[in-house]
Design a protein around this motif. Structure first.
Motif, PDB file in Angstrom:
ATOM      1  N   THR A   1     -14.394  43.166 -53.770  1.00  0.00           N
ATOM      2  CA  THR A   1     -13.343  42.479 -53.002  1.00  0.00           C
ATOM      3  C   THR A   1     -13.158  41.053 -53.486  1.00  0.00           C
ATOM      4  O   THR A   1     -12.032  40.585 -53.676  1.00  0.00           O
TER       5      THR A   1
ATOM      6  N   GLY B   1     -12.655  42.785 -46.192  1.00  0.00           N
ATOM      7  CA  GLY B   1     -13.091  43.683 -47.257  1.00  0.00           C
ATOM      8  C   GLY B   1     -14.598  43.829 -47.323  1.00  0.00           C
ATOM      9  O   GLY B   1     -15.347  42.870 -47.089  1.00  0.00           O
TER      10      GLY B   1
ATOM     11  N   LEU C   1      -9.532  45.831 -47.603  1.00  0.00           N
ATOM     12  CA  LEU C   1      -9.990  46.482 -48.821  1.00  0.00           C
ATOM     13  C   LEU C   1     -11.312  47.186 -48.533  1.00  0.00           C
ATOM     14  O   LEU C   1     -12.310  46.549 -48.193  1.00  0.00           O
TER      15      LEU C   1
END
Length: 333
Positions: free
Chosen positions: A73, A115, A158
């Motif tokens: 990420t 993320g 993410l």
């Protein structure tokens, strides 16, 4: 290509590339023109790579999704964001380094980013708990999502985790409750939510930040209710049956697009995102910006209505005669 991280199915390709390098060195050293042979081998290598990656088995896609050099990420943040400020802590227990979050801009458009974060070395992975978040990670994510709602910022999530951390401490602090609350809150969040599975999409660990208006996957990622190893251990008491479980789970991006679980596949550079992280990030950035511009055209009411129907229509079921009879009995009682 780093020798220690070559995947089994890539070995024929590595042999060709080694041969090309050998001929190139010989040509440079001896002054003999071998360019025709080198070009022929380069064409053969390119065709072989295309052929290998067009016919990958689910177990091979898993290997790519778990590749130690696959972008994290924070790698994507460095490539995609113009500026980014990481925010810490859930304001209840502590800061979970396995799930990061913050605010930033992409082409001057503000976003809140969430993320999972893995490490690049054993030391970093231990620090990041191999991308397996604790409940405080999911509560941090929720805090930042509610902040995004307050300031009308779209949310990017993410996903890259084997799953939520299953340790005793995490369970004592309410792991399942934290994920469940996130699902409830995300279903009604009044800003666009863009979800991308970038590597591993494992079970509830992925779902904890995975409910969105548009769900995308990088080409060689996976998304599953369980890891194939865990599935095989549960069903057959034999983790060696993981390749069989991987096929049965329908966990690849192509499978999930066909089943209507995800909305789009983001292409990866030849050989996977780890071969060209910058190009992979560019493709991810283009997909995120395109989606964000589309979702920002919707009113809050339209956004929530579409999100509701998106998840209501997932799954396939059949009505048997026994079910029909039961429904009739219930309606008549």
């Amino acid at each position: 290509m780093a020798g220690n991280n070559i995947l089994d199915f890539e070995k024929p390709l590595l042999e060709l590339k080694d041969k090309i390098e050998e001929l190139q060195s010989f040509m440079d050293e001896k002054g003999i023109d071998l360019s025709e042979e080198i070009n022929r081998l380069k064409t053969r290598a390119k065709n072989l790579q295309r052929e290998i990656y067009a016919n990958l088995e689910p177990k091979q896609i898993l290997q790519i999704a778990r590749h130690p050099e696959r972008p994290t990420t924070m790698d994507y943040v460095d490539y995609i964001f113009d500026e980014f400020l990481e925010l810490h802590g859930d304001r209840r227990f502590g800061d979970d380094k396995a799930l990061i979050g913050g605010i930033g801009t992409i082409d001057n458009m503000p976003f809140t980013l969430l993320g999972h974060q893995k490490g690049k070395s054993t030391k970093e992975n231990l620090e990041r708990n191999f991308g397996m978040a604790h409940p405080e990670g999911y509560r941090k994510a929720l805090r930042l999502m509610k902040q995004a709602e307050k300031f009308n910022r779209p949310v990017i999530a993410l996903i890259n985790t084997p799953g939520a951390y299953p340790g005793v401490g995490a369970e004592e602090r309410g792991q399942a409750e934290a994920i469940a609350v996130n699902l409830m809150e995300m279903s009604d969040l009044k800003v666009p939510i863009i979800v991308v599975v970038t590597g591993e999409g494992g079970s509830g660990g992925a779902l904890g930040i995975g409910l969105g208006d548009k769900i995308m996957m990088l080409e060689y990622s996976y998304y599953s209710v369980s890891s194939p190893e865990a599935c095989a251990a549960i069903l057959w008491k034999d983790a060696n049956k993981a390749p069989e479980a991987a096929r049965a789970l329908n966990l690849t991006s192509a499978d999930l697009l066909r089943l209507g679980i995800i909305d789009e596949i983001i292409k990866e550079p030849a050989g996977g995102a780890h071969k060209d992280p910058q190009q992979a990030a560019l493709l991810l950035k283009q997909a995120i910006l395109k989606t964000a511009k589309q979702l920002k055209q919707l009113s809050v009411e339209e956004l929530l209505e579409r999100r509701y129907h998106k998840f209501r229509k997932m799954g396939i079921y059949t009505v048997t005669s026994k079910t029909k009879n039961l429904n009739n009995v219930q309606s008549n009682s």
